[in-house]
Design a protein around this motif. Structure first.
Motif, PDB file in Angstrom:
ATOM      1  N   GLY A 314       6.903  -0.435 -10.932  1.00  0.00           N
ATOM      2  CA  GLY A 314       7.533   0.895 -10.212  1.00  0.00           C
ATOM      3  C   GLY A 314       8.326   0.414  -8.505  1.00  0.00           C
ATOM      4  N   GLU A 315       7.349  -0.434  -8.578  1.00  0.00           N
ATOM      5  CA  GLU A 315       8.193  -1.441  -6.639  1.00  0.00           C
ATOM      6  C   GLU A 315       9.731  -1.873  -7.567  1.00  0.00           C
ATOM      7  N   LEU A 316       9.720  -2.428  -8.656  1.00  0.00           N
ATOM      8  CA  LEU A 316      11.091  -3.191  -9.025  1.00  0.00           C
ATOM      9  C   LEU A 316      12.155  -2.214  -8.619  1.00  0.00           C
ATOM     10  N   ALA A 317      11.715  -0.868  -9.164  1.00  0.00           N
ATOM     11  CA  ALA A 317      12.362   0.289  -9.033  1.00  0.00           C
ATOM     12  C   ALA A 317      12.728   0.886  -7.725  1.00  0.00           C
ATOM     13  N   VAL A 318      11.909   0.908  -6.757  1.00  0.00           N
ATOM     14  CA  VAL A 318      12.134   0.594  -5.431  1.00  0.00           C
ATOM     15  C   VAL A 318      13.012   0.175  -4.801  1.00  0.00           C
ATOM     16  N   LEU A 319      12.288  -1.059  -5.329  1.00  0.00           N
ATOM     17  CA  LEU A 319      13.294  -2.381  -4.126  1.00  0.00           C
ATOM     18  C   LEU A 319      14.370  -2.040  -4.690  1.00  0.00           C
ATOM     19  N   ARG A 320      14.995  -1.430  -5.510  1.00  0.00           N
ATOM     20  CA  ARG A 320      16.363  -1.567  -6.158  1.00  0.00           C
ATOM     21  C   ARG A 320      17.164  -0.522  -5.712  1.00  0.00           C
ATOM     22  N   SER A 321      16.717   0.519  -5.169  1.00  0.00           N
ATOM     23  CA  SER A 321      16.789   1.894  -4.164  1.00  0.00           C
ATOM     24  C   SER A 321      17.026   2.252  -2.695  1.00  0.00           C
ATOM     25  N   GLY A 322      17.828   1.993  -1.931  1.00  0.00           N
ATOM     26  CA  GLY A 322      17.435   2.133  -0.788  1.00  0.00           C
ATOM     27  C   GLY A 322      16.637   3.929  -0.010  1.00  0.00           C
ATOM     28  N   GLY A 323      17.373   4.920  -1.357  1.00  0.00           N
ATOM     29  CA  GLY A 323      16.648   6.340  -1.344  1.00  0.00           C
ATOM     30  C   GLY A 323      14.909   5.733  -1.832  1.00  0.00           C
ATOM     31  N   GLN A 324      14.981   5.391  -2.428  1.00  0.00           N
ATOM     32  CA  GLN A 324      13.108   5.271  -2.968  1.00  0.00           C
ATOM     33  C   GLN A 324      12.449   4.115  -2.244  1.00  0.00           C
ATOM     34  N   ARG A 325      13.285   3.412  -1.565  1.00  0.00           N
ATOM     35  CA  ARG A 325      12.260   2.423  -0.637  1.00  0.00           C
ATOM     36  C   ARG A 325      12.049   3.763   0.932  1.00  0.00           C
ATOM     37  N   THR A 326      12.870   4.506   0.831  1.00  0.00           N
ATOM     38  CA  THR A 326      12.477   5.552   1.744  1.00  0.00           C
ATOM     39  C   THR A 326      11.739   6.187   1.558  1.00  0.00           C
ATOM     40  N   ALA A 327      11.693   7.075   0.498  1.00  0.00           N
ATOM     41  CA  ALA A 327      10.628   8.309   0.215  1.00  0.00           C
ATOM     42  C   ALA A 327       9.652   7.382  -0.042  1.00  0.00           C
ATOM     43  N   ALA A 328       9.436   5.769  -0.393  1.00  0.00           N
ATOM     44  CA  ALA A 328       8.050   5.933  -0.565  1.00  0.00           C
ATOM     45  C   ALA A 328       7.770   5.564   0.892  1.00  0.00           C
ATOM     46  N   ARG A 329       8.407   4.741   2.063  1.00  0.00           N
ATOM     47  CA  ARG A 329       7.006   5.052   3.426  1.00  0.00           C
ATOM     48  C   ARG A 329       7.271   6.747   3.481  1.00  0.00           C
ATOM     49  N   ARG A 330       7.913   6.870   4.006  1.00  0.00           N
ATOM     50  CA  ARG A 330       7.760   8.451   3.603  1.00  0.00           C
ATOM     51  C   ARG A 330       6.177   8.965   3.327  1.00  0.00           C
ATOM     52  N   HIS A 331       6.717   9.181   1.847  1.00  0.00           N
ATOM     53  CA  HIS A 331       5.829   9.414   1.114  1.00  0.00           C
ATOM     54  C   HIS A 331       3.676   8.187   2.191  1.00  0.00           C
ATOM     55  N   ALA A 332       4.142   7.312   2.175  1.00  0.00           N
ATOM     56  CA  ALA A 332       2.925   6.388   2.878  1.00  0.00           C
ATOM     57  C   ALA A 332       2.689   7.048   4.465  1.00  0.00           C
ATOM     58  N   ARG A 333       3.736   7.514   4.606  1.00  0.00           N
ATOM     59  CA  ARG A 333       3.309   7.948   6.290  1.00  0.00           C
ATOM     60  C   ARG A 333       2.674   9.832   5.844  1.00  0.00           C
TER      61      ARG A 333
END
Length: 434
Positions: A314-333
């Motif tokens: 799942g993190e591999l897919a996130v690391l490929r996408s700027g939008g998904q990286r940002t979404a992961a940070r917002r979810h954690a926040r």
């Protein structure tokens, strides 16, 4: 375009840069440009001190989100800050200092060769782009000459070109704002500065010099890294990209729809979209393709590890996408506060650095690094940030696409877009009223 992103052999060495004649030529040009811009700014500051301070502060603040957005484009293999500062300074000092007198001189030539009327209508649309796009593109060429190893993908060229354009845009807008104060014939008044900031900075900045510079920079990046094509073919693509930047700039400066499309804020917005949207969509497409190619190259090295302690599927897919990286940070926040968002960001950065170091190691497998080398250091950093996330109760740095958290994120996105529309419309209305 190459199928893979070539990997730079190592980090930026200041000692190596200092031994290059091109580096000192660039420094001399930056100093000369800085002195010239300081002269211009000093004259304005002596007559309009408050307006000068206001213009400098407003446009400097505007540069911050542009800088953050552009530098975030190349998240996986970030550019050295020193070179980004050189690119910004080239645009703001060298390109601007050259373009101001050269543009005026070329416009005088157009008036004499064709007619004063033509020069009054179309002079700025033809002479400005001709001088300015060449001067800005030379800034990316300067980066190539002093640090060739740092240009290892088309995306790098886009980033450096955009930063050069940003520097040019900020300094030129300050000069235009203070010129507006002088033309208004008032004393030290900030109203023309604010009006210029709203039109040239807030409303026009997104598809102005930063965009033109990015397009030309993409061509220079391709010229450097597209080694699967012949040199004439690469040069042709580079010239085509610079020509595209010139055409977009000509369209932007052209007196077409000079009186707007209709009356009021809607007409002004239509002009901005008509002139700025096509090049914006083009550069976004180039950025997406270049980013995806680079992301596929680097994350492939992480995928070969097959170690969920370092990176999960799942993190591999996130690391490929700027939008998904940002979404992961917002979810954690949302779930774990600022500490969670910070831990996700640090994990993503560590994973990106590990991917780059793995790719470098793959290019020099026979070279043994002392102390385990950078690969092992970044492995340890990834595991350290993984431990922080685990301590917070977050198994992996991904954002769920369904459920309550996903709905909250989408709601915030809608609110943000709506707020942006309201702010833009307010700025358009204020300009129409003035």
């Amino acid at each position: 375009m190459t199928a893979h992103a070539p990997v730079q052999p190592g980090g930026l060495s200041m000692a190596r840069l200092a031994r290059q004649p091109a580096c000192w030529i660039v420094v001399a040009l930056l100093v000369a440009g800085g002195l010239r811009i300081a002269q211009i700014g000093g004259r304005f500051a002596a007559v309009f001190p408050l307006a000068t301070l206001t213009a400098t502060a407003l446009f400097a603040l505007l540069a911050v989100p542009f800088w953050l957005f552009v530098t975030e484009l190349d998240f996986l293999e970030r550019e050295p800050t020193a070179l980004l500062v050189v690119a910004l300074a080239w645009g703001g000092l060298v390109a601007t200092a050259v373009s101001i007198p050269a543009g005026a001189a070329l416009e005088d030539i157009v008036a004499k060769v064709i007619s004063p009327g033509f020069a009054a209508g179309w002079g700025a649309a033809l002479t400005g782009p001709t001088v300015e796009e060449i001067a800005k593109t030379l800034g990316v060429v300067a980066i190539v000459l002093i640090a060739r190893s740092q240009i290892n993908s088309v995306l790098d060229g886009i980033v450096y070109g955009a930063i050069v354009g940003l520097g040019f845009q900020i300094v030129e807008d300050i000069v235009f704002a203070l010129g507006a104060v002088a033309v208004a014939g008032r004393t030290d008044d900030v109203q023309p500065v604010v009006a210029t900031f709203l039109l040239r900075g807030f409303l026009s900045g997104v598809w102005s010099h930063t965009l033109f510079g990015a397009l030309a920079g993409a061509g220079i990046g391709y010229l450097v890294v597209g080694t699967d094509r012949s040199r004439p073919a690469r040069l042709g693509v580079a010239l085509l990209a610079v020509f595209g930047a010139w055409c977009a700039h000509v369209l932007w400066n052209a007196p077409i729809f000079g009186d707007g499309l209709g009356n009021g804020a809607a007409g002004l917005l239509a002009v901005l979209l008509f002139k700025g949207l096509p090049p914006l969509l083009l550069i976004l497409l180039l950025v997406r393709r270049a980013h995806d190619r680079e992301a596929d190259y680097y994350t492939a090295h992480l995928a070969r590890l097959r170690d969920p302690g370092l990176i999960t599927p799942g993190e591999l897919a996130v690391l490929r996408s700027g939008g998904q990286r940002t979404a992961a940070r917002r979810h954690a926040r949302f779930r774990y506060g600022r500490r969670g968002s910070r831990a996700v960001r640090r994990l993503q950065r560590a994973q990106a650095r590990l991917a780059v170091e793995l790719s470098r190691a793959a290019r020099r497998p026979t070279v043994a690094e002392p102390g385990g080398g950078a690969v092992w250091r970044w492995r340890a950093e990834v595991r350290a940030q993984r431990a922080v996330l685990s301590g917070l109760g977050m198994p992996e740095a991904v954002a769920p696409r369904t459920g309550r958290d996903a709905r909250v994120r989408r709601a915030w996105a809608v609110v943000t877009v709506a707020l942006a529309i309201v702010v833009v419309w307010a700025a358009l209305t204020a300009l129409d009223g003035s």
